[in-house]
Each structure stands twice: as structure tokens, then as C-alpha cells.
Design an enzyme around this catalytic site. Structure first.
Site, PDB file in Angstrom:
ATOM      1  N   ARG A   1     -12.021   3.701  -3.167  1.00 19.95           N
ATOM      2  CA  ARG A   1     -10.680   3.986  -2.609  1.00 19.95           C
ATOM      3  C   ARG A   1     -10.301   5.471  -2.698  1.00 19.95           C
ATOM      4  O   ARG A   1      -9.141   5.818  -2.936  1.00 19.95           O
ATOM      5  CB  ARG A   1      -9.599   3.133  -3.283  1.00 19.95           C
ATOM      6  CG  ARG A   1      -9.805   1.645  -3.153  1.00 19.95           C
ATOM      7  CD  ARG A   1      -9.712   1.167  -1.706  1.00 19.95           C
ATOM      8  NE  ARG A   1     -10.074  -0.243  -1.629  1.00 19.95           N
ATOM      9  CZ  ARG A   1     -11.328  -0.686  -1.409  1.00 19.95           C
ATOM     10  NH1 ARG A   1     -12.322   0.153  -1.213  1.00 19.95           N
ATOM     11  NH2 ARG A   1     -11.573  -1.973  -1.350  1.00 19.95           N
TER      12      ARG A   1
ATOM     13  N   SER B   1      -3.516  -5.034  -1.069  1.00 17.52           N
ATOM     14  CA  SER B   1      -3.599  -4.987  -2.538  1.00 17.52           C
ATOM     15  C   SER B   1      -2.734  -3.859  -3.086  1.00 17.52           C
ATOM     16  O   SER B   1      -2.811  -2.724  -2.612  1.00 17.52           O
ATOM     17  CB  SER B   1      -5.041  -4.754  -2.985  1.00 17.52           C
ATOM     18  OG  SER B   1      -5.829  -5.845  -2.606  1.00 17.52           O
TER      19      SER B   1
ATOM     20  N   GLU C   1      -3.146   1.221  -5.673  1.00 15.40           N
ATOM     21  CA  GLU C   1      -3.966   1.431  -4.476  1.00 15.40           C
ATOM     22  C   GLU C   1      -3.034   1.899  -3.338  1.00 15.40           C
ATOM     23  O   GLU C   1      -3.383   2.731  -2.521  1.00 15.40           O
ATOM     24  CB  GLU C   1      -4.676   0.134  -4.092  1.00 15.40           C
ATOM     25  CG  GLU C   1      -5.500   0.256  -2.830  1.00 15.40           C
ATOM     26  CD  GLU C   1      -6.557  -0.831  -2.687  1.00 15.40           C
ATOM     27  OE1 GLU C   1      -7.113  -1.299  -3.702  1.00 15.40           O
ATOM     28  OE2 GLU C   1      -6.834  -1.201  -1.546  1.00 15.40           O
TER      29      GLU C   1
END
Ligand SMILES: Cc1cc2nc3c(=O)[nH]c(=O)nc-3n(C[C@H](O)[C@H](O)[C@H](O)COP(=O)(O)OP(=O)(O)OC[C@H]3O[C@@H](n4cnc5c(N)ncnc54)[C@H](O)[C@@H]3O)c2cc1C
Length: 278
Positions: A152, A202, A272
Site C-alpha cells: 500500500r 478497508s 489505509e
């Protein structure tokens, strides 16, 4: 050069309350012009963002940067192109490698910025090169060997690059097989994720060796709400908007989760999603 005040709801998947400043350049010269004039932040499909009404930078949406060209197994595509549309277009052209991306509701640029991934794959696995605008407004092409990424995270984040376009190198496979895999992935997502509510996917990254969702579920937080922001009963790492949630509601819920997980497991959950505030 017209900067509009628009509803955050209409430009993000969380559909939180409030307004934001938006500019949609029609080409690279308009993009450079706004970057010289104003404090800006690029927005894709707003599917990883928590935007607060206090955010005062101009959000710049590259929706006109959406050319696509497919030649053999090489796909050149603008950063404003929809990732899920790209996944399906590749399937139509018997090109495999982007099936995992079919249910990620972002743009190519947004996916590269955060190295989006799912089902054991990441966007950087299939990237061949990207073309970016650097902070001096110079256009640079970055080839495969220099494309740095991690979980990420990507060189776009680290260098403040704006992604203009990308080139993917994919594998040939029978279209029917690719399409069947896409159907299976979408079925699995519908089963596990609260796609019937607005969200930004998420909330937290998975800490090494753990699933963020499982930790939140085990600590009994499923269903907890702050006004219309609620921890999904279906998937504990999703916060959903049940109607008129604000960024404050979502952030309060995030802090409750972080505190509880720290207290119970000694783990610092890392976001995230990205908060744009002030
Ligand atoms: C239902 C749902 C499911 C999801 N599933 C997944 C999943 O499986 N895997 C996953 O990784 N994510 C998932 N997400 C999160 C999100 O869709 C991805 O992070 C997506 O890649 C974000 O793209 P975007 O275009 O919406 O970016 P935005 O949310 O608009 O922006 C995110 C960041 O990218 C930057 N950015 C956007 N475009 C550019 C550009 N051209 N150049 C430079 N920076 C840019 C923005 O400035 C911002 O910092 C999900 C979200 C939802 C709502």
C-alpha cells in the site's frame, strides 16, 4: 479557470457531508496552470479518502486523462481511467493480470499511488512503466526497474509525483477463463464486503502477521456507531455510512478502534484510508 464548490458526496465513495473545491483540467496545460496558481491535491474516484469540510486545497480530478490503447499484450492508459473498467476491457481483449482489480472502485492513478492490491496481487506486479509530472512540472517516464513500491505504498507517495499515464504488460489467456475469474472475485466480494453501503474499503492496513478485520471483530467492536458512521457487521475493517455521516463521525470511530486494539493487543493499527483535513 473555474474552480467549483461541489458536494463531497458526489465525488467520493464514502459520501460524507460537506463541500470541497474541485477543478477538472481538460489537458496537461490546464493541469500545470492550476498547479502553479493554487494549493492542489489530485483526486481519483475518491474511494480511499475521508475528506473533511475544512479541507482547503483544490482537488484536481484527472477524468479527462482517460485515453486507452491496446497493442498486443501492452496496454497504455490514462491515469483517470476506471480500474474496474480497465480490468473488464482487458478481459474482453483476452489479457490476464488485472482480474484482481475488477472490484476496486478507483482510477488507475489512485491505484498506483497506493499500490492497490487484492487476492494476492498488486498493481505494481503488472506495471511496465508510468509517466508522471514531478514537483518542477517536468514530465518523466519511469521504467519497470525503477518502479519502487511496497504494501500500500509507492514512489508516487514518496516523491509527490502526479501520475499521468501508465503502461501495463499482461499475459494472453482465454477471455472466457479471465471473465469467469472476475465473476468469482465479484461474488466473493459481495459475500464478504458491505457493498450495499457507501465506504472507502478497508480502513486499516493489515499489521504484519494479523488481519485488521479479525482483530476488530475479536475485540467486539462490530456494529459500533458514531452517528451514521458504523463498523460493518459484515466486515469489521469497513466503516460504512448509513446516511449522513460526517468525517468527524468516521474519525471518532477510527480513534475508538485504534485505542481498543492498542489496549487489547498492543498493536498500533495504521490507516489505509487517507484523511484530508484543514
Ligand atoms: C468497496 C471498496 C472496495 C475496495 N477494495 C480495495 C481493495 O481490494 N484493494 C485496495 O487496494 N483498495 C481497495 N479499495 C480502496 C480504493 O478503491 C483504492 O485505494 C483505490 O486505488 C483508490 O483509487 P482512487 O482513484 O479512488 O483514489 P482517491 O481515493 O481519489 O485518492 C487516493 C490517493 O491517491 C492519490 N491519487 C489519485 N490519483 C492520482 C494520480 N493520478 N497521481 C498521483 N496521485 C493520485 C490522491 O491524491 C490520494 O492521495 C476499496 C474501496 C472501496 C470503496
Amino acid at each position: 479557470m473555474k474552480i467549483d464548490k461541489v458536494s463531497i458526496k458526489d465525488y467520493t465513495t464514502y459520501k460524507l457531508t460537506g463541500k470541497m473545491k474541485l477543478f477538472v483540467p481538460k489537458d496537461i496545460s490546464e493541469l500545470k496552470e492550476i498547479l502553479k496558481k493554487d494549493r492542489c491535491k489530485i483526486i481519483g474516484n475518491g474511494s480511499n479518502l475521508i475528506i473533511d469540510k475544512s479541507y482547503d486545497k483544490t482537488l484536481v480530478k484527472l477524468q479527462h486523462f482517460d485515453d486507452i490503447n491496446i497493442c498486443g499484450n501492452i496496454v497504455d492508459v490514462g491515469s483517470g481511467y476506471s480500474l474496474s473498467k480497465l480490468s473488464r476491457k482487458c478481459a474482453d481483449n483476452a489479457l490476464s493480470g488485472l482480474e484482481f482489480a475488477c472490484g476496486i472502485p478507483g482510477t488507475v492513478g489512485g491505484a498506483i499511488y497506493m499500490n492497490a492490491g487484492a487476492y494476492g496481487h498488486e498493481i505494481f506486479d503488472v506495471l511496465n512503466s508510468i509517466t508522471v509530472l514531478d514537483e518542477k512540472l517536468q514530465i518523466i517516464e519511469i521504467c519497470k526497474k525503477d518502479l519502487k513500491s511496497s504494501y500500500r505504498n509507492s514512489l508516487l507517495k514518496d516523491n509527490n509525483y502526479i501520475c499521468l499515464k501508465a503502461q501495463f504488460k499482461l499475459d494472453s489467456k482465454k477471455s472466457e477463463i479471465i471473465k469467469r475469474d472476475i465473476i468469482n472475485i465479484m461474488e466473493d466480494r459481495r459475500k464478504k464486503q458491505p457493498l450495499e453501503y457507501p465506504s472507502a474499503g478497508s480502513v486499516f492496513k493489515n499489521p504484519k502477521g494479523y488481519s485488521a478485520g479479525r482483530l476488530i471483530e475479536k475485540s467486539g467492536l462490530k456494529g459500533l456507531s458514531v452517528n451514521d458512521a458504523s463498523i460493518s457487521e459484515k466486515h469489521a475493517n469497513f466503516i460504512i455510512n448509513k446516511g449522513n455521516a460526517s468525517s468527524d463521525d468516521v474519525i471518532k470511530l477510527i480513534n475508538i478502534i485504534k485505542d481498543k486494539i492498542k489496549k487489547e493487543y498492543g498493536i498500533d493499527l495504521e490507516l489505509e484510508q487517507e484523511i484530508l483535513k484543514g
